[in-house]
Design an enzyme around this catalytic site. Structure first.
Site, PDB file in Angstrom:
ATOM      1  CG  HIS A  72     -22.554  86.580  11.813  1.00 21.60           C
ATOM      2  ND1 HIS A  72     -22.544  85.602  12.767  1.00 21.60           N
ATOM      3  CD2 HIS A  72     -23.851  86.748  11.467  1.00 21.60           C
ATOM      4  CE1 HIS A  72     -23.780  85.189  12.998  1.00 21.60           C
ATOM      5  NE2 HIS A  72     -24.593  85.861  12.210  1.00 21.60           N
ATOM      6  CE1 TYR A 201     -16.468  80.591  16.042  1.00 22.95           C
ATOM      7  CE2 TYR A 201     -15.492  78.407  16.177  1.00 22.95           C
ATOM      8  CZ  TYR A 201     -16.071  79.405  15.439  1.00 22.95           C
ATOM      9  OH  TYR A 201     -16.253  79.238  14.085  1.00 22.95           O
ATOM     10  N   PRO A 293     -13.398  71.260  11.959  1.00 25.48           N
ATOM     11  CG  PRO A 293     -15.473  70.543  12.743  1.00 25.48           C
ATOM     12  CD  PRO A 293     -14.089  70.079  12.504  1.00 25.48           C
ATOM     13  CE  LYS A 297     -10.633  79.982   7.471  1.00 29.43           C
ATOM     14  NZ  LYS A 297     -11.385  81.130   7.022  1.00 29.43           N
ATOM     15  CE1 TYR A 385     -14.277  81.418  12.441  1.00 28.30           C
ATOM     16  CE2 TYR A 385     -15.533  83.242  11.503  1.00 28.30           C
ATOM     17  CZ  TYR A 385     -15.499  82.006  12.127  1.00 28.30           C
ATOM     18  OH  TYR A 385     -16.666  81.356  12.436  1.00 28.30           O
TER      19      TYR A 385
HETATM   20  P1  FAD Z   1     -18.423  66.672  -0.030  1.00 27.84           P
HETATM   21  O1  FAD Z   1     -19.350  67.709   0.436  1.00 27.84           O
HETATM   22  O2  FAD Z   1     -18.086  65.540   0.870  1.00 27.84           O
HETATM   23  O3  FAD Z   1     -19.013  66.102  -1.394  1.00 27.84           O
HETATM   24  C1  FAD Z   1     -18.549  64.925  -2.007  1.00 27.84           C
HETATM   25  C2  FAD Z   1     -19.670  64.302  -2.807  1.00 27.84           C
HETATM   26  O4  FAD Z   1     -19.175  63.177  -3.513  1.00 27.84           O
HETATM   27  C3  FAD Z   1     -20.801  63.799  -1.936  1.00 27.84           C
HETATM   28  O5  FAD Z   1     -22.028  64.286  -2.428  1.00 27.84           O
HETATM   29  C4  FAD Z   1     -20.706  62.286  -2.055  1.00 27.84           C
HETATM   30  O6  FAD Z   1     -21.976  61.649  -1.948  1.00 27.84           O
HETATM   31  C5  FAD Z   1     -20.115  62.132  -3.430  1.00 27.84           C
HETATM   32  N1  FAD Z   1     -19.393  60.873  -3.653  1.00 27.84           N
HETATM   33  C6  FAD Z   1     -18.565  60.216  -2.816  1.00 27.84           C
HETATM   34  N2  FAD Z   1     -18.097  59.109  -3.391  1.00 27.84           N
HETATM   35  C7  FAD Z   1     -18.636  59.055  -4.640  1.00 27.84           C
HETATM   36  C8  FAD Z   1     -18.526  58.129  -5.720  1.00 27.84           C
HETATM   37  N3  FAD Z   1     -17.777  57.026  -5.631  1.00 27.84           N
HETATM   38  N4  FAD Z   1     -19.192  58.398  -6.874  1.00 27.84           N
HETATM   39  C9  FAD Z   1     -19.962  59.512  -6.975  1.00 27.84           C
HETATM   40  N5  FAD Z   1     -20.116  60.411  -5.965  1.00 27.84           N
HETATM   41  C10 FAD Z   1     -19.451  60.182  -4.828  1.00 27.84           C
HETATM   42  N6  FAD Z   1     -16.696  73.793   6.280  1.00 27.84           N
HETATM   43  C11 FAD Z   1     -16.737  75.158   6.303  1.00 27.84           C
HETATM   44  O7  FAD Z   1     -16.169  75.785   5.392  1.00 27.84           O
HETATM   45  N7  FAD Z   1     -17.396  75.866   7.259  1.00 27.84           N
HETATM   46  C12 FAD Z   1     -18.030  75.238   8.266  1.00 27.84           C
HETATM   47  O8  FAD Z   1     -18.659  75.915   9.088  1.00 27.84           O
HETATM   48  C13 FAD Z   1     -17.979  73.794   8.320  1.00 27.84           C
HETATM   49  N8  FAD Z   1     -18.600  73.121   9.292  1.00 27.84           N
HETATM   50  C14 FAD Z   1     -18.678  71.758   9.208  1.00 27.84           C
HETATM   51  C15 FAD Z   1     -19.408  71.112  10.172  1.00 27.84           C
HETATM   52  C16 FAD Z   1     -19.531  69.741  10.112  1.00 27.84           C
HETATM   53  C17 FAD Z   1     -20.331  69.048  11.178  1.00 27.84           C
HETATM   54  C18 FAD Z   1     -18.915  69.001   9.035  1.00 27.84           C
HETATM   55  C19 FAD Z   1     -19.066  67.506   8.923  1.00 27.84           C
HETATM   56  C20 FAD Z   1     -18.181  69.644   8.087  1.00 27.84           C
HETATM   57  C21 FAD Z   1     -18.049  71.021   8.147  1.00 27.84           C
HETATM   58  N9  FAD Z   1     -17.328  71.720   7.199  1.00 27.84           N
HETATM   59  C22 FAD Z   1     -17.303  73.097   7.264  1.00 27.84           C
HETATM   60  C23 FAD Z   1     -16.656  71.018   6.116  1.00 27.84           C
HETATM   61  C24 FAD Z   1     -17.452  70.981   4.807  1.00 27.84           C
HETATM   62  O9  FAD Z   1     -18.734  70.465   5.039  1.00 27.84           O
HETATM   63  C25 FAD Z   1     -16.704  70.141   3.767  1.00 27.84           C
HETATM   64  O10 FAD Z   1     -15.368  70.580   3.712  1.00 27.84           O
HETATM   65  C26 FAD Z   1     -17.351  70.239   2.380  1.00 27.84           C
HETATM   66  O11 FAD Z   1     -18.517  69.484   2.343  1.00 27.84           O
HETATM   67  C27 FAD Z   1     -16.399  69.770   1.271  1.00 27.84           C
HETATM   68  O12 FAD Z   1     -17.059  69.764   0.039  1.00 27.84           O
HETATM   69  P2  FAD Z   1     -16.684  68.722  -1.087  1.00 27.84           P
HETATM   70  O13 FAD Z   1     -17.573  69.037  -2.228  1.00 27.84           O
HETATM   71  O14 FAD Z   1     -15.231  68.703  -1.282  1.00 27.84           O
HETATM   72  O15 FAD Z   1     -17.016  67.289  -0.472  1.00 27.84           O
HETATM   73  C1  PHB Z   2     -21.833  75.928  11.691  1.00 30.59           C
HETATM   74  O1  PHB Z   2     -22.648  76.876  11.803  1.00 30.59           O
HETATM   75  O2  PHB Z   2     -22.200  74.808  11.297  1.00 30.59           O
HETATM   76  C2  PHB Z   2     -20.423  76.109  12.050  1.00 30.59           C
HETATM   77  C3  PHB Z   2     -19.987  77.375  12.434  1.00 30.59           C
HETATM   78  C4  PHB Z   2     -18.653  77.560  12.773  1.00 30.59           C
HETATM   79  C5  PHB Z   2     -17.775  76.490  12.727  1.00 30.59           C
HETATM   80  C6  PHB Z   2     -18.207  75.237  12.330  1.00 30.59           C
HETATM   81  C7  PHB Z   2     -19.543  75.045  11.987  1.00 30.59           C
HETATM   82  O3  PHB Z   2     -16.475  76.689  13.074  1.00 30.59           O
END
Ligand code: FAD
Ligand code: PHB
Length: 393
Positions: A72, A201, A293, A297, A385
């Site tokens: 995009h 948005y 979200p 980021k 962004y």
């Molecule tokens: P996580 O993905 O949370 O991974 C952590 C892992 O650790 C998990 O698999 C968990 O099961 C495991 N864990 C936890 N505790 C333990 C334990 N005690 N022992 C072993 N394993 C454990 N970010 C974006 O950049 N762009 C977006 O568009 C965006 N949209 C989002 C939309 C939604 C609805 C949500 C909820 C989040 C969004 N995010 C977005 C945020 C993004 O999903 C998170 O920032 C990302 O998952 C972070 O990755 P991580 O690996 O740090 O943590």
């Molecule tokens: C998504 O597609 O899940 C999404 C897109 C933009 C955002 C957050 C989530 O800001």
């Protein structure tokens, strides 16, 4: 069990760290509490910054991303019944974002790591991280009904906001900075073709709405809802009705609809833990910081952290050079706070605030008009962004 780097958590942060370390010749074991199926199906982020796509491409895990991801070059801000395009790539030196589900990135990283003979232990829940003030830390974990121990030289806490790693840090050694928002997001996946080529948005008197997508057949939509909202208060028809009402335009925008096959509610929070390093324990991704979200980021920030960490760990294990490890926290926190500000700013500009404060709503409209009318303001949005190129991160 023994390894060089014990990685707690197989989300994007832990999996990418394992992958980068493997390529640098550093041994690691990833411990993940949940099953492989669970982490591969967990629906979350969808927007990858240019820098995120670049690192996945350079390290050979972006084949499917380039086939299936959707590039995009702009997005739409919609308010007052009309849409306004922000030309991201024109404003940000040609950089773009790619829409590709987080769980697809996770699947690709797990496949690459297992293929390379790397170890990911699923259903292995870390229960304690200990002795990281010395040079032989260990992670205790439960797997197959047994308590086990993983000894290592370094622990990478990649276990998300609710994990054990950050909680292992003694009180007083860590400062937490936090903001909660008086709303949450209800997100759905639907078998419906996207109604627009780019993300929308929407600011409306009824609250924020976001139109996103996963493929030419699947859309992802979000609605701002109350923080304590219950899913069962939102039957499918109510969701579509509310999306239609918030996204309506004067020229008759039509939202395509289809079967909803995933629904969830996510609370909104900003959080930063400082520092991100305690002796031989390093926090990365959501374990160290959470952003709302609206700026898309969280995943990208997790990727930025582990790029810095992987480089520092390579220098440490290859040459005993600790400079990168010593600089890890400060280097990451510079990006973290820039992204915190951007995510807070987007969130504040686009959501209906408490009780629909009319003064706040007027400020938001003024800011939205400014962003859409001023080249300088639009550039600020665009470069943040698509992802800022900060020194070293
Ligand atoms: P996580 O993905 O949370 O991974 C952590 C892992 O650790 C998990 O698999 C968990 O099961 C495991 N864990 C936890 N505790 C333990 C334990 N005690 N022992 C072993 N394993 C454990 N970010 C974006 O950049 N762009 C977006 O568009 C965006 N949209 C989002 C939309 C939604 C609805 C949500 C909820 C989040 C969004 N995010 C977005 C945020 C993004 O999903 C998170 O920032 C990302 O998952 C972070 O990755 P991580 O690996 O740090 O943590
Ligand atoms: C998504 O597609 O899940 C999404 C897109 C933009 C955002 C957050 C989530 O800001």
């Amino acid at each position: 069990m023994e390894t060089q780097v014990a990685i707690v958590g197989a989300g994007p942060a832990g999996l990418l760290l394992g992958h980068l370390l493997q390529r640098a010749g550093v041994e690691s074991v990833v411990l993940e509490a949940r099953t492989r199926e669970h982490v591969e199906q967990r629906v979350r982020a969808g927007v990858l910054e240019q820098g995120t796509v670049d690192v996945l491409t350079e390290t050979g895990v972006a084949g499917r991303l380039h086939r299936e991801g959707m590039v995009h070059r702009g997005l739409e801000l919609r308010f007052g019944g009309a849409g306004h395009r922000i030309a991201l790539s024109d404003l940000a030196g040609g950089r773009a974002i790619t829409v590709y589900g987080q769980q697809e990135v996770v699947k690709d990283l797990i496949a690459a790591r297992l293929e390379a003979g790397g170890e990911v232990r699923f259903e292995a829940e870390a229960t304690a991280v200990e002795d990281f003030d010395g040079d032989r830390p260990r992670v205790r974990f439960r797997a197959g009904g047994e308590e086990q121990e993983l000894r290592c030289a370094v622990v990478a806490g990649c276990d998300g906001f609710h994990g054990v790693s950050r909680r292992a840090v003694p009180a007083g050694a860590l400062s937490g900075f936090e903001r909660e928002y008086p709303f949450a997001w209800l997100g759905i996946l639907a078998r419906a073709r996207p109604s627009s080529e780019e993300l929308i948005y929407t600011h409306s008197d009824r609250g924020f709405a976001l139109h996103s997508m996963r493929s030419p057949e699947v859309t992802r939509n979000y609605l701002q809802v109350a923080p304590d909202e219950r899913l069962d208060a939102w039957p499918d028809e109510r969701i579509w009705e509310e999306l239609r009402a918030r996204m309506a335009t004067d020229d008759g925008f039509e939202l395509s609809e289809g079967e909803i096959f995933d629904k969830g509610i996510t609370p909104m929070r900003s959080f930063v833990a400082e520092p991100m390093r305690f002796g031989r324990l390093f926090l990365a991704g959501d374990a160290a910081h959470i952003v709302p979200p609206t700026g898309a980021k969280g995943l990208n920030l997790a990727v930025a952290d582990v790029r810095v960490l992987a480089r520092a760990l390579r220098d440490f294990f290859e040459r005993g050079d600790e400079a990168g490890l010593d600089g890890y926290s400060d280097r990451c926190l510079r990006r973290v706070w820039r992204v915190q500000h951007f995510s807070w700013w987007m969130t504040s500009m686009l959501h209906r605030m408490d009780a629909g404060d009319p003064f706040e709503a007027k400020l938001q409209r003024s800011q939205l008009e400014y962003v859409c009318g001023s080249h300088a303001a639009a550039t600020t949005l665009a470069e943040n962004y698509v992802g800022l190129e900060l020194e070293d991160a």
